[in-house]
Design an enzyme around this catalytic site. Structure first.
Site: not given
Length: 487
Positions: A176, A90, A262, A92, A252-253, A125
């Site tokens: 983006r 997901g 990404d 992040g 996922d990219n 983070d």
């Protein structure tokens, strides 16, 4: 309402059920300020780069306040990372702010990367550091300049917010832009979660928004998947042709639209090495330059496995069998243009392969070799000294003689061919050392090198005397640079 928010409407993705995303409030950066703006991307979105990037716009893109009209979203997905199923991932640190209508009448999602913690941040983070944000900003726009499908970068916001990676750094946010940030891993997420209803909803959303013509096909899902295969094959052919290494080709990219997505530990080849690994974290070379076409095919196989509730297995397998031919056709067309040939013959594969072998033996600079080949004439003369890039000049001379003979068979005018070749063989790419110089200057508060580099990369096929060093051989210290997944 800021100029960025004017015309920013709720994304179509928000119409899907809440299982697809989480509503998230951005976390503000400390003392945010503009580090870079892409006028090309701004104009694409109907924004004025001279007036629309004011303090109010900065507040939105720095996460100091969410868009006024609707909340920001973090999307859910899963994926295979380095060939291993990683489960739920997901967004992040990326937040979808909304969509804008572009001047080309296409709708574009606007997303900030580095906007703070989300439910998908796992142990992270939610931040992005300045160095990686500069690289993503520059490469997004560089790929657009090269004519390669890509997400775009609208703006780069720097700050004083401290973040710790290998050392203490400062946080930044990249804005983006893409028609969609839907990725292969979203389909894997709902398939592995045993949610065929959600899988179908996602496929229907993507087809309606981006492949509407497929709805009239006898098998809409199969027609759509076949187009995803073709777009992915063409994309990796683009990468191979310019010597681009993605570095983290996890599922996922991978963009469902065939966009370069990404930008993490990417790199453009300097000295040609088909086994080059641009990602310091890729200890086994899974994502080396040579392996990229095979990895894209592997990722498509994972996508096919996720789509089995929608498409019958025999048809999925038959569609996948078309990948290799699509890739070879796309690569042949790109290399035909790079070599300046009128048409591609089967025998030209040997001419190309032998050139790459000689380049690999000499570690000849990839971009400079192709650029200097533009000047080679049908009589075999070499005005720009392409042979000077080779240690074994006898081997290169033998290849050049074959190349000149092939050019004579075509019978093109040398100057016409050279002009066409310069239009596909760039003078400028985002070399690691150029990005590093811009990063070091920015860390001292000087953002001008970012803009200078962005402007050159936006027009990479036309040389300008003031940018001569941007097209030169990299310095020796560039060989010591490495990039990793840490950002």
């Amino acid at each position: 309402m800021s100029p960025i928010e004017t015309g920013l409407f709720s994304p179509r993705y928000a119409a899907l059920p809440p299982i697809f995303y989480r509503v998230v409030a951005p976390q503000p950066l400390d003392a945010p300020h503009w580090a870079a703006i892409s006028p090309d991307c701004a104009q694409l979105l109907g924004l004025n780069p001279a007036t629309d990037f004011n303090d109010a716009s900065l507040a939105v893109l720095a996460g100091q306040r969410p868009p006024a009209a609707h909340p920001a979203l973090a999307t859910a997905y899963s994926g295979h990372q380095f060939g291993v199923w990683a489960g739920q991932l997901g967004d992040g640190r990326a937040l979808l702010l909304g969509e804008r209508q572009g001047r080309d009448s296409q709708r574009y999602e606007v997303q900030i990367k580095g906007g703070g913690l989300t439910p998908f941040s796992r142990m992270g983070d939610g931040r992005a550091v300045l160095r990686s944000s500069i690289r993503e900003f520059l490469c997004s726009e560089a790929m657009a300049g090269l004519g390669i499908p890509t997400s775009r970068a609208l703006a780069l916001v720097a700050s004083r917010t401290p973040v710790q990676r290998e050392s203490w750094e400062t946080a930044a946010v990249v804005t983006r832009v893409a028609p969609s940030f839907v990725r292969f891993g979203m389909f894997e997420h709902f398939c592995h979660g045993n949610r065929p209803d959600a899988l179908r909803q996602l496929a229907d959303h993507v087809i309606a928004a981006h492949f509407a013509h497929c709805r009239d096909a006898p098998q809409p899902y199969l027609a759509w998947f076949t187009e995803v295969i073709a777009a992915s094959a063409r994309l990796v052919a683009d990468w191979q042709a310019v010597g681009f290494c993605h570095g983290v080709l996890n599922t996922d990219n991978m963009s469902i639209l065939g966009l370069t997505l990404d930008y993490g530990p990417f790199g453009f080849l300097d000295g040609f090495d088909p086994e080059h690994i641009c990602n310091h974290s890729d200890h086994h070379g899974r994502y080396s330059y040579r392996r990229q076409p095979y990895i894209v095919q592997w990722n498509l196989q994972r996508l096919a496995a996720a789509l089995w509730p929608l498409i019958r297995e025999p048809e999925l397998l038959a569609a996948l069998e078309g990948y290799q031919a699509e890739y070879e056709t796309a690569l042949a067309e790109r290399m035909r243009a790079k070599l300046g040939l009128l048409a591609w013959r089967d025998s030209d594969w040997g001419l190309l392969t032998d050139l790459l072998d000689v380049m690999a033996e000499a570690r000849a600079d990839y971009t400079l070799t192709w650029r200097r080949l533009c000047a080679v004439r049908a009589d075999g003369s070499d005005p720009l000294g392409a042979r000077d890039l080779f240690i074994d000049r006898t081997a290169f001379d033998a290849w050049r003689a074959r190349y000149a003979a092939r050019l004579r068979e075509d019978g093109q005018d040398d100057d016409v061919r050279a002009s066409a070749m310069r239009a596909v063989n760039p003078a400028y790419v985002l070399r690691n050392h150029l990005a590093e110089q811009a990063i070091q200057a920015a860390q001292q508060g000087d953002y001008q090198p970012i803009e200078r580099l962005r402007a050159a990369l936006a027009d990479p096929y036309r040389e300008h005397p003031a940018n001569a060093e941007l097209a030169a051989l990299p310095p020796d210290w560039a060989q010591t640079l490495s990039v990793s997944c840490s950002s």
